[in-house]
Scaffold this active site. Structure first.
Site, PDB file in Angstrom:
ATOM      1  N   GLU A  66       2.393 -10.641 -60.435  1.00  0.00           N
ATOM      2  CA  GLU A  66       3.226  -9.759 -61.264  1.00  0.00           C
ATOM      3  C   GLU A  66       2.339  -8.793 -62.049  1.00  0.00           C
ATOM      4  OE1 GLU A  66       5.617 -12.500 -63.527  1.00  0.00           O
ATOM      5  OE2 GLU A  66       6.995 -12.815 -61.840  1.00  0.00           O
ATOM      6  N   GLY A  89      16.019  -8.579 -56.399  1.00  0.00           N
ATOM      7  CA  GLY A  89      17.202  -9.431 -56.386  1.00  0.00           C
ATOM      8  C   GLY A  89      17.014 -10.445 -55.274  1.00  0.00           C
ATOM      9  N   SER A 131       9.788  -6.271 -55.850  1.00  0.00           N
ATOM     10  CA  SER A 131      10.248  -7.621 -55.516  1.00  0.00           C
ATOM     11  C   SER A 131      10.932  -7.671 -54.138  1.00  0.00           C
ATOM     12  CB  SER A 131      11.155  -8.118 -56.646  1.00  0.00           C
ATOM     13  OG  SER A 131      11.339  -9.498 -56.568  1.00  0.00           O
ATOM     14  N   ALA A 132      12.240  -7.924 -54.052  1.00  0.00           N
ATOM     15  CA  ALA A 132      12.920  -7.941 -52.745  1.00  0.00           C
ATOM     16  C   ALA A 132      12.733  -6.603 -52.019  1.00  0.00           C
ATOM     17  CB  ALA A 132      14.403  -8.242 -52.923  1.00  0.00           C
ATOM     18  N   HIS A 135       5.717 -11.666 -56.671  1.00  0.00           N
ATOM     19  CA  HIS A 135       5.734 -12.719 -57.715  1.00  0.00           C
ATOM     20  C   HIS A 135       4.776 -13.849 -57.337  1.00  0.00           C
ATOM     21  CE1 HIS A 135       9.344 -11.001 -59.642  1.00  0.00           C
ATOM     22  NE2 HIS A 135       9.883 -10.925 -58.452  1.00  0.00           N
TER      23      HIS A 135
END
Lengths: 235, 235
Positions: B194, B90, B122-123, B159
């Site tokens: 990714e 997020g 991710s985050a 990413h």
């Protein structure tokens, strides 16, 4: 009376530094012989001197001499004596950190509100909004606040990029990021495409350049605003 | 002994949520019946409950029950009793702000260093590095610090995106942004594409997945590191 140009980018892919804006800048800085440049955003980490030299070369084409704020011992003194101001692009976090460290936020605000012509490109445009919270930049340093000049009563997203059709990349689109911003913030965001700028004359804000801009308001579907639109009602 | 998976993304373009990682997660969380999920990053601003429901559905496929940290009155108590931890993706600024506000940084660090299995995507991966200063996210809220867990002695760029050939967009490429980071910071940055992840087992850090990663070190030309490389020497 405010006299401000807030440009999405300094450079178009097809042109040299500030080339597309030069005719506009000749009008914007009419009667000005010396510009004070704020190189703090340091694109690609280049030095203040090198960045200022690049800007100096460009403005010599329209007979304006350029001084760097870093050439003064006291940066607030540099602002106070300035006839016109230009903040160039680069990294917004670095720029804002440096502005706070040198205690320049209020000084520049007062100077610009009193009528000194201002030009911002990219990071130098982000800081014209209420906060820098819609920058695209990487947070490479930690500024003491995200609050910025608030010359317009909304936020900017320079280099606005439409979603890439059929992209397989799973990182967020610009539109998704701004929607996340609006989950926590109420002010509108103007997505300025490369080649667009806002002209602020007193209380009148006009979209300029050949492209439309994208307007994001909390709780509303984003819309396109055609060039030459008056954005003075936004808040 | 640390047992950590640091994944670039939760979802590949071709698959459903965590699908590509599930076989790995079955091994990573072997013997675990309950996972504590940290939904603070709230992708697209969705609620903690909705985000946790999505994660719960996915982990039910490998017979792991999911609790949300927000379901506890005291989030530190939630961490202290957790058998395994997962921080989802997020917005990294939102995630880090919430972790500091709930005074969870040291609590989670101690828990993971004592051997509780951790998954980040991710985050949730960004925060495994020394700082969040190489996130791609928009700074939609102001966290009290950019310092993060430091489970690995470098920074992450999830990413990771290669420069787009022949792009006419003038915004900075990812590589330029990381070069700007290195104008002010010394730690290496691992750009995770990714589908890639890092497996941390004690002091051994291994690149996993089918792709290479891109390694950025201050003052050096970036290089590709093939999958299955040992990154334990980086610092």
């Amino acid at each position: 009376m405010k006299r401000i140009i807030i440009a999405s980018t300094s450079t178009l892919h097809s042109g040299s530094y500030l080339e597309y804006l030069l005719p506009e800048l000749e009008k914007h800085f009419e009667g000005i012989d010396t510009l004070t440049f704020i190189p703090y955003a340091r694109p690609s980490g280049i030095s203040h001197d090198d960045y200022t030299a690049k800007v100096r070369e460009t403005f010599s084409k329209i007979n304006i001499h350029v001084e760097g704020i870093h050439e003064y011992e006291n940066p607030r003194e540099a602002i106070n004596q300035a006839k016109a101001l230009f903040t160039g692009g680069g990294n917004t976090f670095l720029l804002v950190k440096q502005l706070y460290q040198n205690e320049l936020i209020t000084t520049i605000q007062q100077k610009v509100l009193s009528g000194t012509p201002y030009l911002g490109t990219s990071a130098g445009s982000n800081i014209c909004g209420l906060t820098m919270e819609t920058t695209n930049d990487m947070p490479i340093v930690y500024p003491p606040s995200f609050k910025t000049f608030g010359f317009v009563p909304f936020n900017l997203n320079p280099h606005y990029l439409d979603p890439i059709p059929n992209s397989t990349h799973m990182g967020e689109t610009r539109e998704t990021r701004i929607a996340e911003f609006h989950a926590f913030n109420t002010q509108p965001v103007v997505g300025l495409r490369e080649g667009s700028w806002l002209e602020v004359l007193g209380n009148t804000i006009t979209l300029k350049g050949s492209l439309s801009a994208r307007l994001f308001e909390q709780g509303k579907t984003p819309i396109e605003i055609p060039t030459n639109s008056d954005l003075s009602h936004l808040k």
